[in-house]
Each structure stands twice: as structure tokens, then as C-alpha cells.
Write a protein that holds these residues in place. Structure first.
Motif, PDB file in Angstrom:
ATOM      1  N   TYR A   1       0.837  -1.201   0.000  1.00  0.00           N
ATOM      2  CA  TYR A   1       0.000   0.000   0.000  1.00  0.00           C
ATOM      3  C   TYR A   1       0.873   1.252   0.000  1.00  0.00           C
ATOM      4  O   TYR A   1       1.455   1.608   1.021  1.00  0.00           O
ATOM      5  N   GLY A   2       0.957   1.935  -1.150  1.00  0.00           N
ATOM      6  CA  GLY A   2       1.782   3.134  -1.240  1.00  0.00           C
ATOM      7  C   GLY A   2       1.323   4.220  -0.283  1.00  0.00           C
ATOM      8  O   GLY A   2       0.138   4.405  -0.039  1.00  0.00           O
ATOM      9  N   ASN A   3       2.298   4.962   0.279  1.00  0.00           N
ATOM     10  CA  ASN A   3       2.013   6.054   1.226  1.00  0.00           C
ATOM     11  C   ASN A   3       1.341   5.550   2.495  1.00  0.00           C
ATOM     12  O   ASN A   3       0.507   6.250   3.077  1.00  0.00           O
ATOM     13  N   HIS A   4       1.672   4.337   2.911  1.00  0.00           N
ATOM     14  CA  HIS A   4       1.043   3.749   4.095  1.00  0.00           C
ATOM     15  C   HIS A   4       2.047   3.756   5.247  1.00  0.00           C
ATOM     16  O   HIS A   4       3.208   3.357   5.075  1.00  0.00           O
ATOM     17  N   LEU A   5       1.600   4.211   6.415  1.00  0.00           N
ATOM     18  CA  LEU A   5       2.467   4.351   7.581  1.00  0.00           C
ATOM     19  C   LEU A   5       2.041   3.376   8.671  1.00  0.00           C
ATOM     20  O   LEU A   5       0.868   3.291   9.018  1.00  0.00           O
ATOM     21  N   CYS A   6       3.018   2.648   9.209  1.00  0.00           N
ATOM     22  CA  CYS A   6       2.767   1.715  10.305  1.00  0.00           C
ATOM     23  C   CYS A   6       3.720   2.026  11.450  1.00  0.00           C
ATOM     24  O   CYS A   6       4.902   2.313  11.220  1.00  0.00           O
ATOM     25  N   ASP A   7       3.218   1.980  12.679  1.00  0.00           N
ATOM     26  CA  ASP A   7       4.029   2.282  13.861  1.00  0.00           C
ATOM     27  C   ASP A   7       4.202   1.043  14.723  1.00  0.00           C
ATOM     28  O   ASP A   7       3.277   0.237  14.873  1.00  0.00           O
ATOM     29  N   TYR A   8       5.392   0.911  15.308  1.00  0.00           N
ATOM     30  CA  TYR A   8       5.727  -0.255  16.122  1.00  0.00           C
ATOM     31  C   TYR A   8       6.442   0.178  17.397  1.00  0.00           C
ATOM     32  O   TYR A   8       7.094   1.218  17.438  1.00  0.00           O
ATOM     33  N   ASP A   9       6.330  -0.662  18.421  1.00  0.00           N
ATOM     34  CA  ASP A   9       7.036  -0.458  19.685  1.00  0.00           C
ATOM     35  C   ASP A   9       8.026  -1.613  19.824  1.00  0.00           C
ATOM     36  O   ASP A   9       7.669  -2.689  20.287  1.00  0.00           O
ATOM     37  N   VAL A  10       9.251  -1.390  19.399  1.00  0.00           N
ATOM     38  CA  VAL A  10      10.235  -2.476  19.376  1.00  0.00           C
ATOM     39  C   VAL A  10      11.537  -2.127  20.098  1.00  0.00           C
ATOM     40  O   VAL A  10      12.455  -2.932  20.128  1.00  0.00           O
ATOM     41  N   CYS A  11      11.611  -0.935  20.674  1.00  0.00           N
ATOM     42  CA  CYS A  11      12.875  -0.489  21.244  1.00  0.00           C
ATOM     43  C   CYS A  11      13.094  -0.904  22.694  1.00  0.00           C
ATOM     44  O   CYS A  11      14.149  -0.643  23.248  1.00  0.00           O
ATOM     45  N   GLY A  12      12.097  -1.491  23.298  1.00  0.00           N
ATOM     46  CA  GLY A  12      12.280  -2.014  24.652  1.00  0.00           C
ATOM     47  C   GLY A  12      12.256  -0.949  25.711  1.00  0.00           C
ATOM     48  O   GLY A  12      11.248  -0.744  26.391  1.00  0.00           O
ATOM     49  N   GLU A  13      13.378  -0.217  25.861  1.00  0.00           N
ATOM     50  CA  GLU A  13      13.493   0.739  26.970  1.00  0.00           C
ATOM     51  C   GLU A  13      12.731   2.021  26.725  1.00  0.00           C
ATOM     52  O   GLU A  13      12.589   2.852  27.619  1.00  0.00           O
ATOM     53  N   ILE A  14      12.237   2.225  25.518  1.00  0.00           N
ATOM     54  CA  ILE A  14      11.484   3.439  25.207  1.00  0.00           C
ATOM     55  C   ILE A  14      10.002   3.097  25.108  1.00  0.00           C
ATOM     56  O   ILE A  14       9.621   2.162  24.411  1.00  0.00           O
ATOM     57  N   ASP A  15       9.168   3.841  25.818  1.00  0.00           N
ATOM     58  CA  ASP A  15       7.732   3.583  25.777  1.00  0.00           C
ATOM     59  C   ASP A  15       7.113   4.192  24.527  1.00  0.00           C
ATOM     60  O   ASP A  15       7.540   5.238  24.051  1.00  0.00           O
ATOM     61  N   GLY A  16       6.073   3.541  24.032  1.00  0.00           N
ATOM     62  CA  GLY A  16       5.307   4.105  22.927  1.00  0.00           C
ATOM     63  C   GLY A  16       5.726   3.552  21.575  1.00  0.00           C
ATOM     64  O   GLY A  16       6.681   2.783  21.450  1.00  0.00           O
ATOM     65  N   GLU A  17       4.991   3.960  20.539  1.00  0.00           N
ATOM     66  CA  GLU A  17       5.250   3.494  19.176  1.00  0.00           C
ATOM     67  C   GLU A  17       6.310   4.396  18.552  1.00  0.00           C
ATOM     68  O   GLU A  17       6.019   5.387  17.900  1.00  0.00           O
ATOM     69  N   GLU A  18       7.567   4.023  18.764  1.00  0.00           N
ATOM     70  CA  GLU A  18       8.660   4.909  18.403  1.00  0.00           C
ATOM     71  C   GLU A  18       9.315   4.555  17.075  1.00  0.00           C
ATOM     72  O   GLU A  18      10.177   5.271  16.597  1.00  0.00           O
ATOM     73  N   THR A  19       8.921   3.450  16.472  1.00  0.00           N
ATOM     74  CA  THR A  19       9.523   3.011  15.210  1.00  0.00           C
ATOM     75  C   THR A  19       8.466   3.035  14.109  1.00  0.00           C
ATOM     76  O   THR A  19       7.390   2.473  14.263  1.00  0.00           O
ATOM     77  N   SER A  20       8.788   3.692  12.997  1.00  0.00           N
ATOM     78  CA  SER A  20       7.831   3.839  11.904  1.00  0.00           C
ATOM     79  C   SER A  20       8.312   3.086  10.669  1.00  0.00           C
ATOM     80  O   SER A  20       9.494   3.117  10.325  1.00  0.00           O
ATOM     81  N   ALA A  21       7.373   2.421  10.024  1.00  0.00           N
ATOM     82  CA  ALA A  21       7.623   1.783   8.729  1.00  0.00           C
ATOM     83  C   ALA A  21       6.760   2.502   7.706  1.00  0.00           C
ATOM     84  O   ALA A  21       5.541   2.608   7.868  1.00  0.00           O
TER      85      ALA A  21
END
Length: 209
Positions: free
Chosen positions: A171-191
Motif C-alpha cells: 500500500y503506497g504512502n502507508h504508515l505503520c508504527d511499532y514499539d520495538v525499542c524495549g526501553e522506550i515507551d510508545g510506538e517509536e519506530t515507523s515503517a
């Protein structure tokens, strides 16, 4: 249930008035409230057409929207007379289809709108995908999935796990957020699914910390 769609349309109106050339497709945070132009995909809903039996879902809102929906699903961009009327139909593939009578710059016409969860469905696990766009804004993608209680719930159409950078995406122009950093709270990683390349770009706060 449908107030979110009404707010989306109002946001769209403000967006279209404020912008004179659309949204940069290389900006993953731009134009999040999408709707009919796009990134090379056909505009409109991917849920299928030909639906019958219109149902008024209307939040009576600024323009009224209290009229009756057409018996047959109207063609997108065709004229309508009851601004802000929300109607729902069933597509040939069994997916609900959502359209709104939208007024912009003196013209009132039918436009696709993002799907609303909560209605009854028949096939648990069924996924309906929607491509929604209006004006010069990029196409945005939404999903509804039939859950075990046979109710439509929102689906963000994002991979369950963080995808690899450079891997293909749908899906072009589609943004997904993930929480994968462990020590940082929230959805800090974007694809971000870039367009027209259709590959994932990853931005992670924890990668540089």
C-alpha cells in the motif's frame, strides 16, 4: 459510530482549501486524513461496487444529511443533493461500502469515505480493503476485518512484525508504527511504504540511541 467519518470529511475540507498542489508523496507524515487522486492507484474503494440497499448512517451534521440514501449505490463523483449524507452499501464481495454526499466549492457529489467499524458481518476472518482518496491528496488505505463475534473491526493493514527495510509492501504512502525499542515507551519506530517504489523505509528512534 460515524462521527469519526464526519470529522474526517471536515478535516478533508480544510486540507483541500489550504493546499494548492496536493501532498508530497515522500513525506510520510503528510496528508494523513486522505481521500481521490493518488499515488498511481485507482481512486475509490477497493471493497467492490454494485451494492444495493442503501442505508443512511448519517450523523446529522453541519449541512443536514438527514435524507434518504439512494436504493442503488451511486457512482463516485456523480451529483447528489443532500450534503453530508452518509450511506452504506454491500459490495458484490460482501464488504460494506461507504459513500458520502460531499460539498466542495459549490459542487455536491458522492465521494468514497473511510470505513466505519461496528456493523454485523458473516465470515469471521474476512478482510475488506479500501483505497480512499479525494482531490489531490494521496490515496490512503484502510481495512475492516470480521472478528469472531461477527462484527466488523478496524484493521490497519500493517504487518504484524516490523518489516525489513527495502522489503516490498502493498500500500503506497502507508504508515505503520511499532514499539520495538524495549526501553522506550510508545510506538517509536515507523515503517513507511514508499510510493511508487512500494518498499519499506524504517525510522527507529532507538537505532541512534
Amino acid at each position: 459510530m460515524l462521527r469519526g467519518r464526519g470529522l474526517l470529511l471536515l478535516a478533508l475540507f480544510s486540507f483541500l482549501v489550504a493546499c494548492d498542489g496536493g501532498v508530497r508523496e515522500d513525506d510520510p507524515r503528510g496528508g494523513q486524513s486522505a481521500e481521490q487522486g493518488g499515488d498511481g492507484d485507482a481512486g475509490g474503494t477497493a471493497a467492490g461496487g454494485g451494492g444495493a440497499g442503501g442505508t443512511a448512517n448519517g450523523d446529522p451534521d453541519p449541512g443536514g444529511g438527514g435524507g434518504a440514501c439512494p436504493e442503488q449505490q451511486p457512482a463516485i463523483t456523480s451529483d447528489c443533493s443532500d450534503a453530508w449524507l452518509d450511506c452504506e452499501y454491500r459490495g458484490d464481495d460482501g464488504c460494506p461500502v461507504f459513500v458520502t454526499c460531499f460539498e466542495y466549492l459549490g459542487r455536491i457529489s458522492w465521494v468514497d469515505t473511510s470505513p466505519s467499524p461496528g456493523g454485523a458481518c458473516e465470515q469471521p476472518g474476512k478482510l475488506c480493503e479500501y483505497a480512499v482518496a479525494v482531490g489531490d491528496s494521496p490515496t490512503r488505505y484502510y481495512g475492516l476485518r470480521c472478528d469472531e463475534s461477527r462484527t466488523w473491526e478496524s484493521d490497519d493493514l500493517c504487518p504484524e512484525a516490523l518489516p525489513e527495510a527495502g522489503s516490498p509492501c502493498a500500500y503506497g504512502n502507508h504508515l505503520c508504527d511499532y514499539d520495538v525499542c524495549g526501553e522506550i515507551d510508545g510506538e517509536e519506530t515507523s515503517a513507511w511504504c514508499s510510493s511508487p517504489e512500494r518498499t519499506w523505509s524504517i525510522t527507529a528512534r532507538c537505532a541512534s540511541e
